[in-house]
Design a protein around this motif. Structure first.
Motif, PDB file in Angstrom:
ATOM      1  N   THR A 162       0.844  -1.195   0.000  1.00 48.33           N
ATOM      2  CA  THR A 162       0.000   0.000   0.000  1.00 48.33           C
ATOM      3  C   THR A 162       0.883   1.249   0.000  1.00 48.33           C
ATOM      4  O   THR A 162       1.948   1.287   0.621  1.00 48.33           O
ATOM      5  CB  THR A 162      -0.929   0.024   1.215  1.00 48.33           C
ATOM      6  OG1 THR A 162      -0.155  -0.044   2.417  1.00 48.33           O
ATOM      7  CG2 THR A 162      -1.898  -1.146   1.168  1.00 48.33           C
ATOM      8  N   GLY A 164       0.786   5.641   0.223  1.00 45.38           N
ATOM      9  CA  GLY A 164      -0.001   6.824   0.556  1.00 45.38           C
ATOM     10  C   GLY A 164       0.680   7.698   1.577  1.00 45.38           C
ATOM     11  O   GLY A 164       1.820   7.434   1.996  1.00 45.38           O
ATOM     12  N   ASN A 169       0.736   2.988   5.776  1.00 44.72           N
ATOM     13  CA  ASN A 169       1.056   2.357   4.503  1.00 44.72           C
ATOM     14  C   ASN A 169       2.419   1.671   4.536  1.00 44.72           C
ATOM     15  O   ASN A 169       3.282   2.004   5.346  1.00 44.72           O
ATOM     16  CB  ASN A 169       1.043   3.402   3.387  1.00 44.72           C
ATOM     17  CG  ASN A 169      -0.353   3.894   3.077  1.00 44.72           C
ATOM     18  OD1 ASN A 169      -1.151   3.179   2.480  1.00 44.72           O
ATOM     19  ND2 ASN A 169      -0.661   5.118   3.491  1.00 44.72           N
ATOM     20  N   ASP A 170       2.604   0.729   3.605  1.00 48.65           N
ATOM     21  CA  ASP A 170       3.904   0.071   3.464  1.00 48.65           C
ATOM     22  C   ASP A 170       4.931   1.040   2.895  1.00 48.65           C
ATOM     23  O   ASP A 170       6.104   1.010   3.270  1.00 48.65           O
ATOM     24  CB  ASP A 170       3.785  -1.152   2.546  1.00 48.65           C
ATOM     25  CG  ASP A 170       2.793  -2.167   3.075  1.00 48.65           C
ATOM     26  OD1 ASP A 170       2.949  -2.584   4.233  1.00 48.65           O
ATOM     27  OD2 ASP A 170       1.859  -2.529   2.335  1.00 48.65           O
ATOM     28  N   VAL A 172       5.383   5.130   2.404  1.00 49.76           N
ATOM     29  CA  VAL A 172       4.820   6.416   2.814  1.00 49.76           C
ATOM     30  C   VAL A 172       5.427   7.524   1.965  1.00 49.76           C
ATOM     31  O   VAL A 172       6.657   7.672   1.898  1.00 49.76           O
ATOM     32  CB  VAL A 172       5.088   6.689   4.307  1.00 49.76           C
ATOM     33  CG1 VAL A 172       4.518   8.048   4.713  1.00 49.76           C
ATOM     34  CG2 VAL A 172       4.483   5.578   5.161  1.00 49.76           C
ATOM     35  N   HIS A 181      -4.509   7.064   1.621  1.00 48.17           N
ATOM     36  CA  HIS A 181      -4.399   5.701   1.082  1.00 48.17           C
ATOM     37  C   HIS A 181      -4.566   5.843  -0.431  1.00 48.17           C
ATOM     38  O   HIS A 181      -5.677   5.773  -0.951  1.00 48.17           O
ATOM     39  CB  HIS A 181      -5.452   4.786   1.700  1.00 48.17           C
ATOM     40  CG  HIS A 181      -5.335   4.692   3.193  1.00 48.17           C
ATOM     41  ND1 HIS A 181      -4.393   3.910   3.810  1.00 48.17           N
ATOM     42  CD2 HIS A 181      -6.020   5.319   4.182  1.00 48.17           C
ATOM     43  CE1 HIS A 181      -4.504   4.037   5.130  1.00 48.17           C
ATOM     44  NE2 HIS A 181      -5.495   4.892   5.385  1.00 48.17           N
ATOM     45  N   ARG A 184      -2.087   0.945  -4.555  1.00 43.28           N
ATOM     46  CA  ARG A 184      -1.533  -0.343  -4.123  1.00 43.28           C
ATOM     47  C   ARG A 184      -0.748  -0.948  -5.282  1.00 43.28           C
ATOM     48  O   ARG A 184      -1.157  -0.844  -6.439  1.00 43.28           O
ATOM     49  CB  ARG A 184      -2.654  -1.299  -3.692  1.00 43.28           C
ATOM     50  CG  ARG A 184      -2.159  -2.651  -3.195  1.00 43.28           C
ATOM     51  CD  ARG A 184      -3.288  -3.495  -2.646  1.00 43.28           C
ATOM     52  NE  ARG A 184      -4.179  -3.988  -3.692  1.00 43.28           N
ATOM     53  CZ  ARG A 184      -5.460  -3.678  -3.800  1.00 43.28           C
ATOM     54  NH1 ARG A 184      -6.018  -2.842  -2.941  1.00 43.28           N
ATOM     55  NH2 ARG A 184      -6.200  -4.177  -4.768  1.00 43.28           N
TER      56      ARG A 184
END
Length: 232
Positions: A162, A164, A169-170, A172, A181, A184
């Protein structure tokens, strides 16, 4: 020299110094070799009098274990595939297409463990001899090209990453033009895709607005106001 000795020797040729420096504690190359060899044998089948071996392998491990040798992944995947080709020929096995190995991060795999999946696949046809066809390089990083994070390389870890502004999020991205968000990225052993998550300012791939699209190394993606380049 045994099968596993040859496997480890291949890695020694790939990296300078000891293989153990790359696979220091969590994952050892001999264990990967054992699992790949076992997966190849257990998934064999007989077809029209021929003994077929699988040609589609996925090696999954925890993201933190994968980080140790992220820089070597494309070369490691090719080395593993070449080694398995040799094992198959040595045992008189045939495959329906070229062997490929993908190394992926999966959060469900415990630390210091690996899981290997083997299957059968025919790859998209291309002109010219099969040996001359390009093996796709799967994206592993995003390099930020503008803004306050310019120059940073952000690792893509796992199968569903992810992206965002939110710290949840994974990946950033610290910019007002990025939604909390935003998007993906989905990865498997041989392909990658970006999916917009109904973001305010949208997602663009090489200048074109997209909702869902395949991506490749070298592509440029705009997440709102942040531009990144997809890297191996």
């Amino acid at each position: 020299m045994s099968v596993l000795d040859r496997f480890e020797a291949a890695f020694e040729r790939l990296v300078e110094g000891s293989v153990g420096r790359v696979f220091r504690a969590p994952v050892q190359p001999a264990e990967i070799g054992r699992r790949l060899e076992r997966a190849m044998s257990s998934a064999e089948m007989v077809s029209v009098g021929r003994r077929l071996a699988p040609n589609d392998f996925v090696v999954a491990m925890h993201p933190e274990d994968l980080d140790q040798f992220a820089a070597f992944l494309p070369a490691l995947e090719r080395q593993m595939a070449d080694w398995l080709e040799g094992v198959g020929k040595e045992r008189g096995r045939q495959t329906i297409d070229r062997i490929r190995v993908g190394i992926v991060a999966e959060n469900a795999v415990p630390r210091r463990e690996i899981r290997v999946r083997a299957g059968y696949a025919e790859w998209p046809d291309r002109s010219g001899p099969f040996e001359d066809r390009d093996v796709p390089v799967i994206p592993r990083k995003l390099r930020v090209l503008n803004g306050t994070q310019r120059g940073q390389e952000l690792l893509l870890r796992g199968e569903r990453i992810t992206i965002g502004r939110s710290p949840e999020n994974d990946v950033v991205l610290l910019a007002d033009g990025v939604s909390r968000h935003h998007a993906r990225i989905e990865l498997d052993a041989f392909s990658a895709k970006v999916i917009d998550l109904l973001s305010t300012n949208g997602t663009r791939l090489n200048g074109r607005a997209v909702v869902s699209a395949e991506i490749a190394v070298g592509d440029e993606i705009e997440f709102g106001s942040v531009l990144v380049r997809v890297s191996p």
